[in-house]
Design an enzyme around this catalytic site. Structure first.
Site, short mmCIF file in Angstrom:
data_model
loop_
_atom_site.label_atom_id
_atom_site.label_comp_id
_atom_site.label_asym_id
_atom_site.label_seq_id
_atom_site.Cartn_x
_atom_site.Cartn_y
_atom_site.Cartn_z
N ASP A 27 6.46 -57.85 -22.48
CA ASP A 27 5.91 -56.52 -22.82
C ASP A 27 7.01 -55.46 -22.77
OD1 ASP A 27 5.81 -57.32 -20.17
OD2 ASP A 27 4.05 -56.16 -19.64
N LYS A 56 6.97 -64.24 -19.40
CA LYS A 56 5.91 -63.46 -18.73
C LYS A 56 5.63 -64.15 -17.40
CE LYS A 56 2.65 -60.24 -18.76
NZ LYS A 56 2.93 -58.79 -18.76
N ASP A 96 6.48 -65.74 -32.00
CA ASP A 96 5.71 -65.42 -33.21
C ASP A 96 5.56 -63.91 -33.32
OD1 ASP A 96 3.89 -65.98 -35.40
OD2 ASP A 96 2.29 -65.39 -34.04
N TYR A 153 0.46 -71.51 -28.37
CA TYR A 153 0.33 -71.42 -29.83
C TYR A 153 -0.19 -72.70 -30.46
CZ TYR A 153 1.71 -69.69 -34.43
OH TYR A 153 1.72 -69.24 -35.71
#
Ligand code: NAI
Length: 343
Positions: free
Chosen positions: A212, A177, A236, A125
């Site tokens: 996910d 992840k 976010d 980010y």
């Protein structure tokens, strides 16, 4: 009467000034606990001072170490770097605490009470990016570098575990992840598992989930989660998702916390599509103000503010359009102030 607490106020862009006015009206009705130093930043900073993060705003926060901030506009693609990201870096506001709770019962998802803890200074980010020119295309290749450090992971994970334990939560879920970004987010998962063994096992439950799958589980059965802690970009995205579970972005506050300063804001942005129309829901910023009151130890004022919001929504049934109501920002604020004054 307690002394007023010095704090910086940045009205921000778009709907910022409208929701800040609403929040100031509520805080005034609570006895004006803060002494504001008003500053500009974002697009308003560019217009007034030629700078999206003027030195005066930074100096003010350095002095007060406490700020309430409306959303700041950041151009997409080109243009200046996000003032929000710069503020977080400048004051090393490593923890972004984003609680969401159902305030209007009977919606698609009822009785939601979740906290997203987002790492605020590292990861993909932070915008370390560049283009590579090939032949006559200056944007032929786009590259981004994500950086997560062991120390940064420990810092945010400690914050999440300590916050969860201090607030009586039952479980912390590590969102990652690590199956694909094995180093970048593997370090986060690995640090979490080590820290849990060392310090938190037996004090609170912990589990891990891939981001996910987490997104899918949040919309099928959000009640299985309690506190979610994750890296910057995932945080976010997931915090907007969980805001959607309780009626949208108008309901989600956020606190950016570091060792030396804390900045309170709504999760949402400047909402240019409704700016200046008097339609914005000010609740997210009002809840951010409640978090700010708790941060400075004024728990009784925070409780009165939260109760007044609840009664305005559910007893008076005064709601803005995003919640299916018809009230303008001003009408909601008027009803809220009456509730604060009269109980
Ligand atoms: P946004 O959050 O401003 O708006 C998304 C959608 O939610 C819009 O349809 C908007 O009308 C609605 N919405 C947001 N807040 C609302 C409220 N209080 N009441 C009713 N409806 C509300 O996201 P968007 O459009 O992607 O971003 C606009 C600008 O805000 C961008 O420049 C972005 O960089 C900036 N931004 C700033 C943030 C901050 O200062 N912390 C956070 C997120 C975005």
């Amino acid at each position: 009467m307690s002394e007023r607490i010095p704090a910086t106020l940045i009205p921000g862009d778009g709907i910022g000034p409208e929701i800040v006015d609403a929040t100031l009206a509520a805080l005034d009705a609570l006895g004006a606990p803060f002494e504001w130093d008003r500053q500009v930043a974002g697009l308003a900073g560019v217009k007034a001072e030629g700078d999206p993060l003027p030195a005066a705003a930074l100096d003010s926060i350095r002095r007060t170490r406490l700020a309430l901030k409306g959303p700041l506009e950041t151009p997409s693609g080109g243009g200046y770097r996000s003032s929000n990201v710069r503020l977080r870096e400048e004051f090393q506001l490593y923890a972004n605490l984003r609680p969401v709770r159902t305030l209007v019962p009977g919606g698609r998802f009822d009785k939601i009470d979740l906290v997203v803890v987002r790492e605020n200074l590292e990861g993909l980010y932070i915008g370390h990016e560049h283009y590579v020119k090939i032949d006559d295309d200056p944007h032929a290749v786009a590259m981004a570098t994500g950086i997560n450090t062991r120390a940064g992971c420990r810092h945010i994970l400690d914050f999440a575990f300590e916050h969860a334990i201090a607030t009586g939560r039952r479980k912390v879920t590590i969102v990652h992840k690590a199956n694909i970004m094995k180093a970048l987010t593997g370090i986060f998962k690995e640090t979490a598992e080590q820290l849990y063994e060392q310090k938190y096992k037996g004090r609170i439950a912990m589990d891990t989930v891939i981001v996910d799958a987490c997104a899918m589980k949040l919309v099928i059965d959000p009640w299985q989660f309690d506190v979610l802690v994750t890296t910057n970009l995932f945080g976010d995205i997931l915090s907007d998702l969980v805001a959607g579970l309780v009626g949208g972005l108008g309901m989600a506050p956020g606190a950016n916390i570091g060792a030396d300063a804390a900045i309170f804001e709504a999760v949402h942005g400047s909402a240019p599509d409704i700016a200046g129309k008097g339609l914005a829901n000010p609740i997210a910023l009002l809840l951010a103000a409640a978090m700010m009151l708790e941060h400075v130890g004024r728990h009784e004022l925070a409780a009165r503010l939260r109760q007044a919001i609840d009664r305005t929504l559910n007893v008076d049934q005064v709601r803005t359009g995003d919640l299916g109501g018809r009230a303008s920002t001003a009408a909601f604020t008027q009803a809220l102030v009456a509730r604060i004054r009269n109980g």
